[in-house]
Design a protein around this motif. Structure first.
Motif, mmCIF file in Angstrom:
data_model
loop_
_atom_site.group_PDB
_atom_site.id
_atom_site.type_symbol
_atom_site.label_atom_id
_atom_site.label_comp_id
_atom_site.label_asym_id
_atom_site.label_seq_id
_atom_site.Cartn_x
_atom_site.Cartn_y
_atom_site.Cartn_z
ATOM 1 N N LEU A 222 0.521 7.115 3.132
ATOM 2 C CA LEU A 222 1.741 7.094 2.320
ATOM 3 C C LEU A 222 2.144 5.678 1.929
ATOM 4 N N GLU A 223 1.800 4.718 2.786
ATOM 5 C CA GLU A 223 2.169 3.319 2.534
ATOM 6 C C GLU A 223 1.059 2.519 1.868
ATOM 7 N N ASP A 224 -0.101 3.133 1.704
ATOM 8 C CA ASP A 224 -1.226 2.432 1.104
ATOM 9 C C ASP A 224 -0.979 2.217 -0.392
ATOM 10 N N GLU A 225 -1.156 0.988 -0.856
ATOM 11 C CA GLU A 225 -0.832 0.660 -2.245
ATOM 12 C C GLU A 225 -1.712 1.422 -3.234
ATOM 13 N N ASN A 226 -2.996 1.608 -2.910
ATOM 14 C CA ASN A 226 -3.882 2.339 -3.815
ATOM 15 C C ASN A 226 -3.471 3.802 -3.935
#
Length: 234
Positions: A222-226
């Protein structure tokens, strides 16, 4: 409970799954997210042996089920809730639920489990004599899940349970998924609504064009930029 190793599936000349490997541990919710055509539904169909892989293996409870008959897989506790509900529209809610228990013999236990399903989905109890085809999309999705539960699964494979549903109904469906998991049912969840899926998932995989390109804990994805850019509208 499920372990897939280097699975390849073709549709004619189309390489639909390209050497994917994943695991679904007992008691967990695992989500598989990605765009249309990424191979998510093909993965579920391969697990249920509705699609035959060219190579690779699928293990369920340490048993190789890659070439098993689908009926045997259902009887062993692995059940698919298909995309698009696919309820029996000309049958009543009650008749649909009874068909969900077709692999079982004890009528008394089946009746008890039906009451349990009605407890999870009170709306189904209100409509038990109604033809499934006359119900709303959200009600049909509840029925599809309830019908699957009537087989007493250890693992539920769920293909796009939120597809075409209003946001409030989506919340209800995912609340039910969490309840089912809390009762000990392992869940592999296929979803285009990545945010809702990852919020309830212990672990997640991201698919693109038949490959798994990213994996991690639900909250980390959920926090991954991609992931945010591609699937969460960030």
């Amino acid at each position: 409970m499920i372990k897939i190793n280097d699975l390849n599936v073709y549709y004619g000349g189309i390489h639909a799954l390209r050497g994917i490997s994943l695991e679904v541990p007992k008691g967990k919710i695992v989500s598989l997210i990605g765009a249309n055509g990424a191979g998510k539904s093909t993965t579920l169909r391969a697990i249920m042996t509705l699609e035959k892989p060219k190579n690779g293996t699928i293990f369920y409870k340490d048993r190789d089920i890659t070439l098993e008959k689908t009926q045997n897989i259902v009887q062993s506790g692995l059940v698919l809730v298909p995309e698009g509900r696919r309820v029996f529209s000309n049958l009543t809610v009650e008749e649909n639920l009874i068909l969900g228990a077709y692999t079982r013999k004890n009528a008394q236990v089946i009746q008890k489990d039906m009451e349990w399903v009605y407890g999870l989905f009170p709306r189904l109890l209100e409509r038990k004599k109604q033809k499934a085809g006359t119900m709303s999309g959200g009600e049909q999705q509840m029925l599809a899940v309830g019908r699957a539960l009537m087989s007493k699964p250890e693992v539920l494979l769920m293909d796009e349970p939120s597809l075409g549903l209003a946001p409030l109904i989506v919340k209800d469906i995912f609340d039910i998924i969490k309840k089912i998991n809390a009762l000990g049912v392992t869940i592999l969840l296929i979803e285009q609504n990545a945010k809702v899926a990852l919020e309830i998932s212990d672990y997640g995989y991201v698919m693109e064009v038949g490959r798994i390109v990213l994996e991690g804990k639900g909250r980390d994805l959920l926090e991954d930029e991609n992931v945010k850019k591609a699937y969460l509208g960030a």
